[in-house]
Design a protein around this motif. Sequence first.
Motif, mmCIF file in Angstrom:
data_model
loop_
_atom_site.group_PDB
_atom_site.id
_atom_site.type_symbol
_atom_site.label_atom_id
_atom_site.label_comp_id
_atom_site.label_asym_id
_atom_site.label_seq_id
_atom_site.Cartn_x
_atom_site.Cartn_y
_atom_site.Cartn_z
ATOM 1 N N HIS A 193 -2.483 -4.162 11.265
ATOM 2 C CA HIS A 193 -1.563 -4.804 10.336
ATOM 3 C C HIS A 193 -1.082 -3.820 9.278
ATOM 4 O O HIS A 193 -1.672 -2.750 9.090
ATOM 5 N N ASN A 194 -0.025 -4.223 8.612
ATOM 6 C CA ASN A 194 0.608 -3.385 7.591
ATOM 7 C C ASN A 194 -0.382 -3.029 6.493
ATOM 8 O O ASN A 194 -0.921 -3.912 5.811
ATOM 9 N N LYS A 195 -0.590 -1.720 6.292
ATOM 10 C CA LYS A 195 -1.599 -1.275 5.314
ATOM 11 C C LYS A 195 -1.151 -1.517 3.872
ATOM 12 O O LYS A 195 -1.981 -1.675 2.978
ATOM 13 N N LYS A 196 0.170 -1.541 3.639
ATOM 14 C CA LYS A 196 0.656 -1.746 2.271
ATOM 15 C C LYS A 196 0.577 -3.221 1.863
ATOM 16 O O LYS A 196 0.292 -3.542 0.709
ATOM 17 N N ARG A 197 0.863 -4.086 2.808
ATOM 18 C CA ARG A 197 0.835 -5.525 2.483
ATOM 19 C C ARG A 197 -0.573 -6.105 2.537
ATOM 20 O O ARG A 197 -0.937 -6.936 1.704
ATOM 21 N N TRP A 198 -1.346 -5.662 3.521
ATOM 22 C CA TRP A 198 -2.674 -6.239 3.722
ATOM 23 C C TRP A 198 -3.749 -5.194 3.448
ATOM 24 O O TRP A 198 -3.797 -4.166 4.095
ATOM 25 N N TRP A 199 -4.581 -5.476 2.466
ATOM 26 C CA TRP A 199 -5.698 -4.602 2.141
ATOM 27 C C TRP A 199 -6.896 -4.960 3.025
ATOM 28 O O TRP A 199 -6.954 -6.036 3.618
ATOM 29 N N TYR A 200 -7.850 -4.049 3.063
ATOM 30 C CA TYR A 200 -9.078 -4.308 3.815
ATOM 31 C C TYR A 200 -9.799 -5.528 3.254
ATOM 32 O O TYR A 200 -10.426 -6.296 4.000
ATOM 33 N N PHE A 201 -9.696 -5.740 1.954
ATOM 34 C CA PHE A 201 -10.293 -6.914 1.297
ATOM 35 C C PHE A 201 -9.745 -8.203 1.906
ATOM 36 O O PHE A 201 -10.492 -9.156 2.156
ATOM 37 N N ASP A 202 -8.430 -8.255 2.145
ATOM 38 C CA ASP A 202 -7.802 -9.451 2.716
ATOM 39 C C ASP A 202 -8.359 -9.740 4.105
ATOM 40 O O ASP A 202 -8.653 -10.899 4.448
ATOM 41 N N GLY A 239 -11.236 -8.850 5.145
ATOM 42 C CA GLY A 239 -12.629 -9.267 4.967
ATOM 43 C C GLY A 239 -12.744 -10.758 4.684
ATOM 44 O O GLY A 239 -13.646 -11.430 5.196
ATOM 45 N N ILE A 240 -11.824 -11.294 3.870
ATOM 46 C CA ILE A 240 -11.832 -12.729 3.575
ATOM 47 C C ILE A 240 -11.532 -13.530 4.833
ATOM 48 O O ILE A 240 -12.189 -14.538 5.121
ATOM 49 N N PHE A 241 -10.536 -13.083 5.608
ATOM 50 C CA PHE A 241 -10.216 -13.758 6.867
ATOM 51 C C PHE A 241 -11.433 -13.756 7.795
ATOM 52 O O PHE A 241 -11.754 -14.776 8.427
ATOM 53 N N THR A 242 -12.124 -12.617 7.875
ATOM 54 C CA THR A 242 -13.284 -12.494 8.760
ATOM 55 C C THR A 242 -14.420 -13.402 8.321
ATOM 56 O O THR A 242 -15.078 -14.040 9.145
#
Length: 369
Positions: free
Chosen positions: A260-269, A271-274
């Motif tokens: 996914h787009n690295k600028k729009r979606w951070w690794y934190f986001d 992590g929440i989905f996971t």
Amino acid sequence: MSHGKIREDKTCLNCGHVVEERFCPHCGQENVEPKQPFHYLFTHFIEDFTHYDGQFWKTIKYLLFRPGKLTKEYLAGKRQLYVAPVKLYIFISFITFFLPSLFSGSEEEMNNDSKKTHASQEIEKEKKKEQIAQFTDSLTQGLKEAQLKAKKPKTSKDLKLTQVNGNDIETDVIDETADGKIGVLGAKTMKQFDSISHKNNNKAVYSYFRPFAKKIFYLQEKGLSQDEIFDRFTNTFLHTLPKALFIYLPVFAFFLWLFHNKKRWWYFDHGIFTLHYFSFLLLGTLIFILLSELMALLPDFGMFTLLSIFIYFVATIYMCIYFFIAHHSVYETRKRTSIFKGSILFLINTFGVLIMFLILLYVSFMTMH
């Protein structure tokens, strides 16, 4: 809201500020008596988690029936309306870990009671059966050896192998012996297993299965039956499952981050989905456990059997498509793009989870006691 007794003193015990109502406006601590009845420990835990204002049940409802809703709400900043992702995952993991042990404990107690009832009558019968079986085995073995020597002379090495194994080397890895126990590569004991392995050319196979054989024979020496060993393995596996999923959490989130787009979606986001997705998987596992226990109580009629198969089938399909629905809802890509990325991610993580489960199966089996 807690039902603890409110202190008459309006000074907060935590920070010393004046408490006009129930909670301190400075630190948020509830101004209740520090000493409460014993049951307060449990009621406070439940109240603190569920809040009795619908937060917990609303979270569970969205988690089960609105894929991706919780993640979107959390990332949008609406975080007081729902249980926090980490807290939710830990709580569901705890319940999934704790519940199977209750069922297994009750089943063991029932089995023990029934065994004690018939123990005095069965001991003598078992002793007689064992004596007859030993005599029959020794007689049969002697006849086989005599036939082999008379009809088909072999080298001393082959004779010793036949005497120990009694079968071809192309035997089943796991089989049932004549006395109802588990055999490994034709061996009934660890001593016999080592003896066969030393006399066989294919030592790698025996070296690979030696830890399994050692564990199986150890458990059987403790008096466990096949069913008891299987039950212990299942319980150990279920207890280890939440821990294994927790270890795989960052790996799952990393694969999401790659696609996914690295600028729009951070690794934190991701992590929440996971966290939300794995919470759903654990909750689904918990529901499957409850369903299996419920179905076991129902009469063994064809209608109930068909109903259980249908429920399991629908639940399994839903758990498979849940990821695609949640992925499309959260990342808001076009359906084709979402299905394409979701399919690749699903395959990659299915392979990764499969490897994790193989490791988990090995660890679960070897840590049984």
